[in-house]
Design an enzyme around this catalytic site. Structure first.
Site, PDB file in Angstrom:
ATOM      1  N   HIS A 178       0.837  -1.219   0.000  1.00  0.00           N
ATOM      2  CA  HIS A 178       0.000   0.000   0.000  1.00  0.00           C
ATOM      3  C   HIS A 178       0.867   1.262   0.000  1.00  0.00           C
ATOM      4  O   HIS A 178       0.433   2.307   0.451  1.00  0.00           O
ATOM      5  CB  HIS A 178      -0.943   0.034   1.209  1.00  0.00           C
ATOM      6  CG  HIS A 178      -1.669  -1.254   1.452  1.00  0.00           C
ATOM      7  ND1 HIS A 178      -2.930  -1.506   0.948  1.00  0.00           N
ATOM      8  CD2 HIS A 178      -1.305  -2.376   2.118  1.00  0.00           C
ATOM      9  CE1 HIS A 178      -3.307  -2.723   1.312  1.00  0.00           C
ATOM     10  NE2 HIS A 178      -2.335  -3.280   2.011  1.00  0.00           N
ATOM     11  N   SER A 225      14.768  21.536 -16.500  1.00  0.00           N
ATOM     12  CA  SER A 225      13.597  22.369 -16.732  1.00  0.00           C
ATOM     13  C   SER A 225      14.060  23.684 -17.328  1.00  0.00           C
ATOM     14  O   SER A 225      15.115  24.202 -16.957  1.00  0.00           O
ATOM     15  CB  SER A 225      12.877  22.625 -15.410  1.00  0.00           C
ATOM     16  OG  SER A 225      12.074  23.784 -15.513  1.00  0.00           O
ATOM     17  N   LYS A 248      15.982  21.743 -11.307  1.00  0.00           N
ATOM     18  CA  LYS A 248      15.321  20.490 -11.641  1.00  0.00           C
ATOM     19  C   LYS A 248      16.210  19.496 -12.385  1.00  0.00           C
ATOM     20  O   LYS A 248      17.003  19.852 -13.236  1.00  0.00           O
ATOM     21  CB  LYS A 248      14.083  20.753 -12.534  1.00  0.00           C
ATOM     22  CG  LYS A 248      12.930  21.412 -11.824  1.00  0.00           C
ATOM     23  CD  LYS A 248      12.363  20.607 -10.654  1.00  0.00           C
ATOM     24  CE  LYS A 248      11.587  19.401 -11.106  1.00  0.00           C
ATOM     25  NZ  LYS A 248      10.290  19.745 -11.666  1.00  0.00           N
ATOM     26  N   GLU A 275       9.645   8.172 -17.024  1.00  0.00           N
ATOM     27  CA  GLU A 275       8.306   8.749 -17.221  1.00  0.00           C
ATOM     28  C   GLU A 275       7.780   8.430 -18.616  1.00  0.00           C
ATOM     29  O   GLU A 275       6.602   8.100 -18.801  1.00  0.00           O
ATOM     30  CB  GLU A 275       8.342  10.269 -17.036  1.00  0.00           C
ATOM     31  CG  GLU A 275       8.505  10.715 -15.603  1.00  0.00           C
ATOM     32  CD  GLU A 275       8.666  12.227 -15.523  1.00  0.00           C
ATOM     33  OE1 GLU A 275       7.670  12.904 -15.258  1.00  0.00           O
ATOM     34  OE2 GLU A 275       9.783  12.737 -15.751  1.00  0.00           O
TER      35      GLU A 275
END
Ligand code: ARG
Length: 462
Positions: A162, A283, A289, A296
């Site tokens: 979980h 970024s 970043k 992804e």
């Protein structure tokens, strides 16, 4: 693409007007099926070889055809071939080029075959070739995972259920879970290859042909195990493409789950791993970043491959026997599934061995989440307490730990004994993370010794 050729020259005998220009474009597939040219030429060479053996072509005709086809192959490979939409597909483009090269003999190649068995043969050969490439890339990823798992066999991290800290595991053990998923994917891929490896060539349009063809010979020449058993099924079946896409979907689902973990682990909140800069991007506005774009994208591309599987299933579901033009729509989803799987595997195979764990951070996270609570319960059971009572005792200890901001291993013996006087000072051996993982020492368990044994076993099988 040129449009100098006259449309419908290969089948226009009964037609009284030329094909509508839009219909010509709408029905053409050469824009994408040119990719099958190697397989198409191999299939044609096998067919011509067989036709000569059974006396339909002379030796000289066969030689002219094969030489012509080899020249065309070289032209296409060198980028010196002009594909024409008017010639509809890869098959008719190559056949027309052959006739242009060698004259009337070129027109004999199509004796005893149809584009229906031709395309079925080509796609099977194509999928088979791609399966072999994908199988070796999959293997490269598997050995990369084993390499990383070996380096991380002792690294302790929290195991989750979980997404809540559950019990400590080793990072090597977690990686071996990924590995097992890929073992099943590789075996699914091998199954798909074994089932598709039958030759549809000779089924002709749908019913077979009146020429004395030798289907076993063409099957053998093309590396198929045997000819397919039923001509109607041969020209209509695309199960193999569906199976391939099912394999692709499941594989990418696995890579997507791994991607999701990599994305979480590279975040500042987890901070479990470091991904080398070459696999990340920045970024344009936030200078700090470093984004895990590669995992992804793999996660994102899984969606498109799932779509291709559904597209192929839907394409087939209402088709009556035998061949229908619908089948031309099998190629783009299939090709894109192939490309996507290869890219994602390559990305993962390059990236995984370059991952570095942040061991302190992983260890700290495992320590913080009461991850040895089950070990304490098991300890009490070993001392004679029923498991349910032990569960209750440990639950109370955890509540106390939350209140006082202490992990179980950080409590004194006195503190622990408030909840049960069964607890002795040997408890601290089981409350350490190292003790917890080492104790799970059986096949499939997380003990470092078991992880090392599993890696050795996997290397033998790979
Ligand atoms: N381009 C077609 C396909 O991809 C080849 C077979 C066409 N056969 C036919 N009778 N129109 O399926």
């Amino acid at each position: 693409m040129s449009d100098n050729e006259q449309t419908n020259q290969s089948w226009g005998g009964r037609f009284t007007e030329p094909t509508d220009a839009f219909v010509e474009r709408f029905t053409a597939s050469v824009g994408f099926d040119w990719r099958l040219y190697q397989q198409d030429i191999n299939g044609s060479i096998a067919h011509a070889t067989m036709l000569e053996k059974v006396g339909v072509l002379t030796a000289d005709e066969k030689t002219q055809i094969i030489e012509g086809l080899e020249e065309i192959r070289a032209d296409i490979s060198a980028g010196n071939f002009e594909w024409s939409v008017k010639l509809e597909d890869v098959h008719m483009n190559i056949e027309a080029a052959l006739t242009q090269k060698i004259g009337i003999t070129g027109k004999k190649l199509h004796t005893g075959r149809s584009r229906n068995d031709q395309v079925a043969t080509d796609i099977r050969l194509y999928v088979r070739d791609q399966i072999d490439l994908i199988a070796s890339e999959l293997k490269r990823l598997q050995s990369g995972i084993l390499e990383l798992a070996e380096r991380e066999a002792d690294t302790i991290m929290p195991g989750f259920t979980h997404l809540q800290t559950a019990q400590p595991v080793t990072f090597g053990h977690h990686l071996l879970a990924w590995y097992e998923m890929l073992v099943r994917d590789a075996s699914r891929l091998a199954d798909c290859r074994a089932r598709l490896n039958q030759s549809p060539l000779g089924a002709a349009a749908l019913a077979g042909t009146t020429y004395p063809i030798d289907r076993a010979l063409t099957a053998e020449l093309l590396g198929f195990d045997k000819p397919t058993a039923n001509s109607l099924d041969s020209v209509s079946d695309r199960d193999f493409a569906i199976e391939f896409c099912a394999f692709a979907s499941i594989l990418l689902t696995h890579l997507s789950r791994a991607s999701e973990e990599l994305v979480l682990w590279t975040s500042a909140q987890f901070n479990f791993i470091d991904m080398p800069d070459r696999f990340c991007t920045g970024s344009s506005i936030m200078p700090q970043k470093k984004n895990p774009d590669v995992p992804e994208l793999v996660r994102g591309k899984t969606g498109r491959v799932n779509g291709h599987l559904v597209a192929l299933l839907t394409l087939m579901k209402s088709q009556p026997l035998a061949y229908n033009k619908d089948n031309q729509e099998d190629k783009e989803p299939l090709f894109d599934a192939v490309d996507t799987v290869k890219d994602c595997l390559r990305a993962f195979a390059d990236m995984v061995p370059a991952i570095r764990s942040r061991k302190d951070s992983m260890y700290e996270a495992a320590r913080r989440g009461f991850s040895t609570a089950t070990d304490l319960a098991d300890y009490l059971v070993r001392k004679g307490m029923p498991f349910r009572d032990a569960h209750e005792v440990v639950g109370k200890s955890v509540a106390y730990g939350i209140e006082t901001n202490k992990d179980l291993s950080e409590m004194s013996l006195d503190e622990l004994q408030q909840f049960s006087d069964t607890i002795g000072d040997d408890v601290f051996e089981v409350l350490t993370l190292e003790g917890s993982v080492a104790a799970r020492d059986h096949i499939g368990g997380t003990a470092p010794a078991q992880v090392r044994a599993a890696i050795a076993q996997a290397r033998k099988q790979l």
